[in-house]
Design an enzyme around this catalytic site. Structure first.
Site, PDB file in Angstrom:
ATOM      1  N   LYS A  70     -43.761  -0.668 -73.585  1.00 47.19           N
ATOM      2  CA  LYS A  70     -43.539  -2.108 -73.398  1.00 47.19           C
ATOM      3  C   LYS A  70     -43.316  -2.514 -71.943  1.00 47.19           C
ATOM      4  O   LYS A  70     -43.684  -3.605 -71.545  1.00 47.19           O
ATOM      5  CB  LYS A  70     -42.328  -2.561 -74.225  1.00 47.19           C
ATOM      6  CG  LYS A  70     -42.621  -2.672 -75.711  1.00 47.19           C
ATOM      7  CD  LYS A  70     -41.351  -3.093 -76.438  1.00 47.19           C
ATOM      8  CE  LYS A  70     -41.673  -3.791 -77.726  1.00 47.19           C
ATOM      9  NZ  LYS A  70     -40.491  -4.387 -78.347  1.00 47.19           N
ATOM     10  N   ASP A 107     -40.727 -11.087 -78.832  1.00 47.04           N
ATOM     11  CA  ASP A 107     -39.548 -10.539 -79.534  1.00 47.04           C
ATOM     12  C   ASP A 107     -38.413 -11.566 -79.616  1.00 47.04           C
ATOM     13  O   ASP A 107     -37.740 -11.678 -80.634  1.00 47.04           O
ATOM     14  CB  ASP A 107     -39.037  -9.270 -78.832  1.00 47.04           C
ATOM     15  CG  ASP A 107     -39.899  -8.064 -79.142  1.00 47.04           C
ATOM     16  OD1 ASP A 107     -40.548  -8.047 -80.204  1.00 47.04           O
ATOM     17  OD2 ASP A 107     -39.925  -7.128 -78.319  1.00 47.04           O
TER      18      ASP A 107
END
Ligand code: ATR
Length: 277
Positions: A70, A107
């Site tokens: 990520k 997220d």
């Protein structure tokens, strides 16, 4: 026969076999009758850039990115959204062509939408949020909470320095407290969020004192294996509204699916069931 390319998407991580995203996206593709595919891809870090530059030529319109890539994809992407930049990590890539990879982070969006859906009476201005943990997931949660207008985020992490660093990035609304003090902040919290891996199957239990929980506290756990963690059980017994972590996984997937496949997907019981298969 249509000459239109079949759109492909997927999720890149290592390991990737445990990921629920392929089940989720396959469910949506089927539900909306979209001719597309979503594929799990186990890619090592040294191959990451080459793979990402190759995928568009194969018909990929984008990918999700998960652990451990990520942060690394931020250095590869050609453009980065503000929210990904603030969080310092991306979970959703959009390929416009081989030389135009846009990195986004959904997220925080997934967290807040799951919270609103599971605890519709929660209000950002109801009081402080107590956040346990200061890893990558906490960064997304805190950015979403600050954005939503929470007056104060009380942040507690085993390694205090990591929490202090987060405060540097997210500013004055963050108050760092020692890990051993976390229990004493529960009573004043309108929202309690566990972003640590504690309570996950195979991990130690969360041992923070929960005596301060009361019916006015909303409690959410990012851990979703098991779905009903000990934290959520204790919270329910104390009369709290609880929100499990599976929803965050589902909601964070919405923006990517919509960008790649041109359809905004809905989340309902069938979606949850598909992701839990
Ligand atoms: P993620 O990206 O999922 O947040 P991470 O960056 O590895 O993963 O962060 C894991 C979080 O769980 C951290 O807050 C970590 O605390 P440290 O920063 O002190 O490592 C927390 N965590 C993991 N195991 C823990 C344990 N046994 N006790 C307390 N906190 C723990």
């Amino acid at each position: 026969m249509s000459k239109a390319r079949i759109p492909l998407a997927g999720v890149i991580g290592s390991p990737i076999a445990h990921s629920r995203s392929p089940l989720l996206h396959a469910h949506w593709l089927k539900t909306y009758g979209i001719r597309g595919h979503y594929i799990p891809m186990d890619v090592e870090e040294r191959d990451l850039e080459r793979v990402l530059r190759t995928l568009p030529a194969m018909g990929f319109v984008g990918v999700n990115v998960t652990v451990p890539h990520k942060e690394k994809v931020m250095a590869i992407a050609d453009q980065i959204t503000d929210r990904a930049s603030l969080i310092g990590a991306a979970n959703t890539l959009i390929f416009r062509n081989a030389d135009s990879i846009l990195a986004d982070n959904t997220d925080g969006y997934g967290f807040i939408e799951n919270l609103k859906s599971g605890a519709p009476n929660w209000r950002a201005d109801a009081g402080p949020a107590l956040v346990l943990g200061a890893g990558g997931a906490a960064r997304a949660v805190i950015s979403a909470l600050v954005d939503a207008g929470v007056p104060e985020v009380v942040l507690s992490n085993r390694t205090r320095l990591r929490a202090e660093r987060l405060k540097e990035d997210f500013g004055h609304r963050i108050r760092v407290i020692d890990w051993v003090q976390a229990g004493s902040a529960v009573k004043e919290a309108a929202l309690l969020v566990n972003t640590t891996s504690l309570g996950m199957t195979g991990q130690p239990e969360l041992t923070v004192q929960l005596d301060g929980l009361h019916s006015g506290t909303v409690v959410t756990d990012l851990v979703y294996t098991p779905l009903q963690t000990n934290l959520l059980n204790a919270a329910r017994n104390a009369g709290c509204v609880t929100v499990d972590g599976l929803g965050m996984l589902l909601f964070q997937a919405i923006p990517g699916f919509e960008r790649w496949f041109g359809q905004r997907p809905e989340i309902d019981e069938a979606t949850r069931a598909a992701a839990l298969k």
